[in-house]
Design a protein around this motif. Sequence first.
Motif, PDB file in Angstrom:
ATOM      1  N   TYR A 230       0.823  -1.208   0.000  1.00 51.01           N
ATOM      2  CA  TYR A 230       0.000   0.000   0.000  1.00 51.01           C
ATOM      3  C   TYR A 230       0.855   1.256   0.000  1.00 51.01           C
ATOM      4  CZ  TYR A 230      -3.651  -3.303   1.062  1.00 51.01           C
ATOM      5  OH  TYR A 230      -4.501  -4.345   1.009  1.00 51.01           O
ATOM      6  N   THR A 231       2.153   1.109  -0.299  1.00 51.66           N
ATOM      7  CA  THR A 231       3.040   2.263  -0.225  1.00 51.66           C
ATOM      8  C   THR A 231       2.763   3.291  -1.292  1.00 51.66           C
ATOM      9  OG1 THR A 231       4.681   1.092  -1.554  1.00 51.66           O
ATOM     10  CG2 THR A 231       4.884   0.931   0.846  1.00 51.66           C
ATOM     11  N   GLY A 232       1.961   2.974  -2.278  1.00 58.41           N
ATOM     12  CA  GLY A 232       1.647   3.940  -3.317  1.00 58.41           C
ATOM     13  C   GLY A 232       0.622   4.960  -2.883  1.00 58.41           C
ATOM     14  N   TYR A 233      -0.011   4.740  -1.732  1.00 55.77           N
ATOM     15  CA  TYR A 233      -1.081   5.626  -1.296  1.00 55.77           C
ATOM     16  C   TYR A 233      -0.575   6.690  -0.349  1.00 55.77           C
ATOM     17  CZ  TYR A 233      -3.571   1.846  -3.404  1.00 55.77           C
ATOM     18  OH  TYR A 233      -3.974   0.907  -4.297  1.00 55.77           O
ATOM     19  N   LYS A 234      -1.280   7.771  -0.285  1.00 61.55           N
ATOM     20  CA  LYS A 234      -0.827   8.953   0.443  1.00 61.55           C
ATOM     21  C   LYS A 234      -1.315   8.964   1.883  1.00 61.55           C
ATOM     22  CE  LYS A 234       1.223  10.517  -3.147  1.00 61.55           C
ATOM     23  NZ  LYS A 234       2.674  10.516  -3.261  1.00 61.55           N
ATOM     24  N   ASP A 235      -0.475   9.474   2.777  1.00 65.59           N
ATOM     25  CA  ASP A 235      -0.811   9.596   4.183  1.00 65.59           C
ATOM     26  C   ASP A 235      -1.799  10.745   4.360  1.00 65.59           C
ATOM     27  OD1 ASP A 235      -0.923   9.726   6.901  1.00 65.59           O
ATOM     28  OD2 ASP A 235       1.245   9.554   7.187  1.00 65.59           O
ATOM     29  N   THR A 236      -2.921  10.441   4.976  1.00 65.97           N
ATOM     30  CA  THR A 236      -3.961  11.466   5.139  1.00 65.97           C
ATOM     31  C   THR A 236      -3.806  12.242   6.433  1.00 65.97           C
ATOM     32  OG1 THR A 236      -5.440   9.861   6.175  1.00 65.97           O
ATOM     33  CG2 THR A 236      -5.623  10.139   3.798  1.00 65.97           C
ATOM     34  N   SER A 237      -2.731  11.978   7.196  1.00 62.96           N
ATOM     35  CA  SER A 237      -2.545  12.699   8.454  1.00 62.96           C
ATOM     36  C   SER A 237      -1.298  13.575   8.455  1.00 62.96           C
ATOM     37  CB  SER A 237      -2.459  11.708   9.622  1.00 62.96           C
ATOM     38  OG  SER A 237      -1.334  10.854   9.459  1.00 62.96           O
ATOM     39  N   ALA A 238      -0.351  13.296   7.542  1.00 68.94           N
ATOM     40  CA  ALA A 238       0.922  14.024   7.551  1.00 68.94           C
ATOM     41  C   ALA A 238       0.750  15.456   7.052  1.00 68.94           C
ATOM     42  CB  ALA A 238       1.958  13.306   6.695  1.00 68.94           C
ATOM     43  N   ALA A 239       1.637  16.335   7.563  1.00 62.56           N
ATOM     44  CA  ALA A 239       1.645  17.716   7.077  1.00 62.56           C
ATOM     45  C   ALA A 239       2.371  17.789   5.738  1.00 62.56           C
ATOM     46  CB  ALA A 239       2.334  18.619   8.096  1.00 62.56           C
ATOM     47  N   GLY A 240       2.184  18.894   5.030  1.00 57.75           N
ATOM     48  CA  GLY A 240       2.862  19.086   3.765  1.00 57.75           C
ATOM     49  C   GLY A 240       4.348  19.344   3.963  1.00 57.75           C
TER      50      GLY A 240
ATOM     51  N   ASN B 213      -0.451  19.519   2.274  1.00 63.85           N
ATOM     52  CA  ASN B 213      -0.684  18.128   1.898  1.00 63.85           C
ATOM     53  C   ASN B 213      -2.095  18.042   1.324  1.00 63.85           C
ATOM     54  OD1 ASN B 213      -1.483  15.386   1.892  1.00 63.85           O
ATOM     55  ND2 ASN B 213      -0.023  14.901   3.518  1.00 63.85           N
ATOM     56  N   PRO B 214      -2.249  17.707   0.039  1.00 63.53           N
ATOM     57  CA  PRO B 214      -3.585  17.716  -0.561  1.00 63.53           C
ATOM     58  C   PRO B 214      -4.527  16.694   0.045  1.00 63.53           C
ATOM     59  CG  PRO B 214      -2.001  16.687  -2.030  1.00 63.53           C
ATOM     60  CD  PRO B 214      -1.214  17.275  -0.904  1.00 63.53           C
ATOM     61  N   TYR B 215      -3.996  15.719   0.776  1.00 61.94           N
ATOM     62  CA  TYR B 215      -4.840  14.683   1.349  1.00 61.94           C
ATOM     63  C   TYR B 215      -5.276  15.034   2.764  1.00 61.94           C
ATOM     64  CZ  TYR B 215      -3.146  12.163  -2.678  1.00 61.94           C
ATOM     65  OH  TYR B 215      -2.853  11.815  -3.956  1.00 61.94           O
ATOM     66  N   SER B 216      -4.341  15.532   3.580  1.00 61.31           N
ATOM     67  CA  SER B 216      -4.691  15.898   4.959  1.00 61.31           C
ATOM     68  C   SER B 216      -5.088  17.361   5.090  1.00 61.31           C
ATOM     69  CB  SER B 216      -3.501  15.630   5.887  1.00 61.31           C
ATOM     70  OG  SER B 216      -2.423  16.523   5.596  1.00 61.31           O
ATOM     71  N   ARG B 217      -4.731  18.175   4.075  1.00 55.15           N
ATOM     72  CA  ARG B 217      -4.953  19.622   4.074  1.00 55.15           C
ATOM     73  C   ARG B 217      -4.136  20.316   5.162  1.00 55.15           C
ATOM     74  NH1 ARG B 217      -5.817  20.640  -0.496  1.00 55.15           N
ATOM     75  NH2 ARG B 217      -6.380  22.765   0.138  1.00 55.15           N
ATOM     76  N   ARG B 218      -3.148  19.623   5.715  1.00 52.29           N
ATOM     77  CA  ARG B 218      -2.268  20.232   6.725  1.00 52.29           C
ATOM     78  C   ARG B 218      -1.048  20.829   6.040  1.00 52.29           C
ATOM     79  NH1 ARG B 218      -0.359  16.205  10.922  1.00 52.29           N
ATOM     80  NH2 ARG B 218       0.719  18.089  11.612  1.00 52.29           N
ATOM     81  N   ARG B 219      -0.567  21.952   6.576  1.00 54.30           N
ATOM     82  CA  ARG B 219       0.577  22.643   5.983  1.00 54.30           C
ATOM     83  C   ARG B 219       1.858  22.347   6.749  1.00 54.30           C
ATOM     84  NH1 ARG B 219      -0.894  28.703   4.067  1.00 54.30           N
ATOM     85  NH2 ARG B 219       1.150  28.429   3.113  1.00 54.30           N
TER      86      ARG B 219
END
Length: 331
Positions: A144-154, A206-212
Motif C-alpha cells: 500500500y506504499t503507493g497511497y498517500k498519508d492522510t494525516s501528515a503535514a505538507g 498536503n492535498p490529502y490531509s490539508r495540513r501545511r
Amino acid sequence: MATTDFKDYYATLGVSKSATADQIKQAFRKLARKYHPDVNPGNKSAEAKFKEINEAYEVLSDPDKRRKYDQFGQYWNRAESAGWPGGAGGADFGGFDFSQYGSFDDFINELLGRFAGGTPGAGRTYSSYRTGTSPSGFGGFNDYTGYKDTSAAGQDLESTIKLSLAEAFKGVQKRLNLGNEVITVRIPAGAKPGSRIRVKEKGQINPYSRRRGDLYLVVEITPHPFFKFEGDNLMCEVPIAPDEAALGAAIEVPTPDGTVTMNIPAGIRSGQTLRLRGKGWRNPNGERGDQLVRVMIVPPTDLSSTERELYEKIRANRTSDPRSSLKQVKL
C-alpha cells in the motif's frame, strides 16, 4: 497489473516524489544521454534501461497521469481504465467487478474493512495502511506504499530573507508575499547570517490531509561598511595616528548603541585587537557579546611644515631600531 509488476517511476529517474517538472525533465535528459542505443550499440542492458526511463518519463511528464500515479500507485493504470473518479466503466481487475464502487477509495476501504473484520478505524482510509503484508485469501494487495498519508503535514519550505544590520540587531517585523497570501513575520533581535526563523504552518499543503508544513526563513544580512561578524563577536577596524600609537590615547569608537571612549595603550602595534566587553551582538538569550576593535596605524600623507619638522627631529633623535632583529636573519 500484479503487485510484482509495479515500477517506481521516481526511482527509475532518480528523483524524489516532490520533484518539479523541470527536475524530472533534467533527470530524464541526463539518463537518456547515458543509455541511448546510439551511445551503447549492441548493449541489451542499456537498451532495456532506455525503455524504462522513457516509460517513466511518459507518465511523470504528463500532469494528469502523474496525479493518478501518485494517487493510485501500482493500480493507477487500472483505476484510469475503470473511469474513476465517478464509478463508471466497470473495468476488469483480475476478474473483479469494480462498477459497484463509487471510487477507488471506497473499494480499498471496504476491502481493508473485510480483512480487519469490520470497517477501517475512525479517521483512517486506505492511504493510512502501509502494512506490507497480504492478508490470506486475497492476493495481489500486499503493498500500500503507493497511497498517500492522510494525516501528515505538507513539505517544509525554505526561503532567504534579507535584513540590514540594524534590523537584525534590533529585531523587526517583515511583510512577506507568499503568492496567494501576505503574512507578517517577526524577526527576533540578534539574528545572524545563516539564522533560521521558523514560521509555523506556512509551508506546502498536503492535498490529502490539508495540513501545511512549516516555512523556514534563512537570514542574510546586507554587508555593513564598518561592522563585520567574527564568530559570535562583532568586529571593526579603527585607524590611529603614529603619535597615538607611540604615546597612547583615548579615542572614540562607534558601537551598535552609539559612540564610546576606548583607551589605546602606548606602544600598540598595527593590527592588534582590543576588546569592548558587552558592546557586541545579542545572543538568543538577550545577552551581549563583545565588540572587537582592530587597530590600524595610519601615517599622515600630507604633512604640514611643522609636522615634517617634528618628524625629522624624531628621526634624528630616535634611539630604538624597529628592525634590529632582522640583522640575525640568514638563509
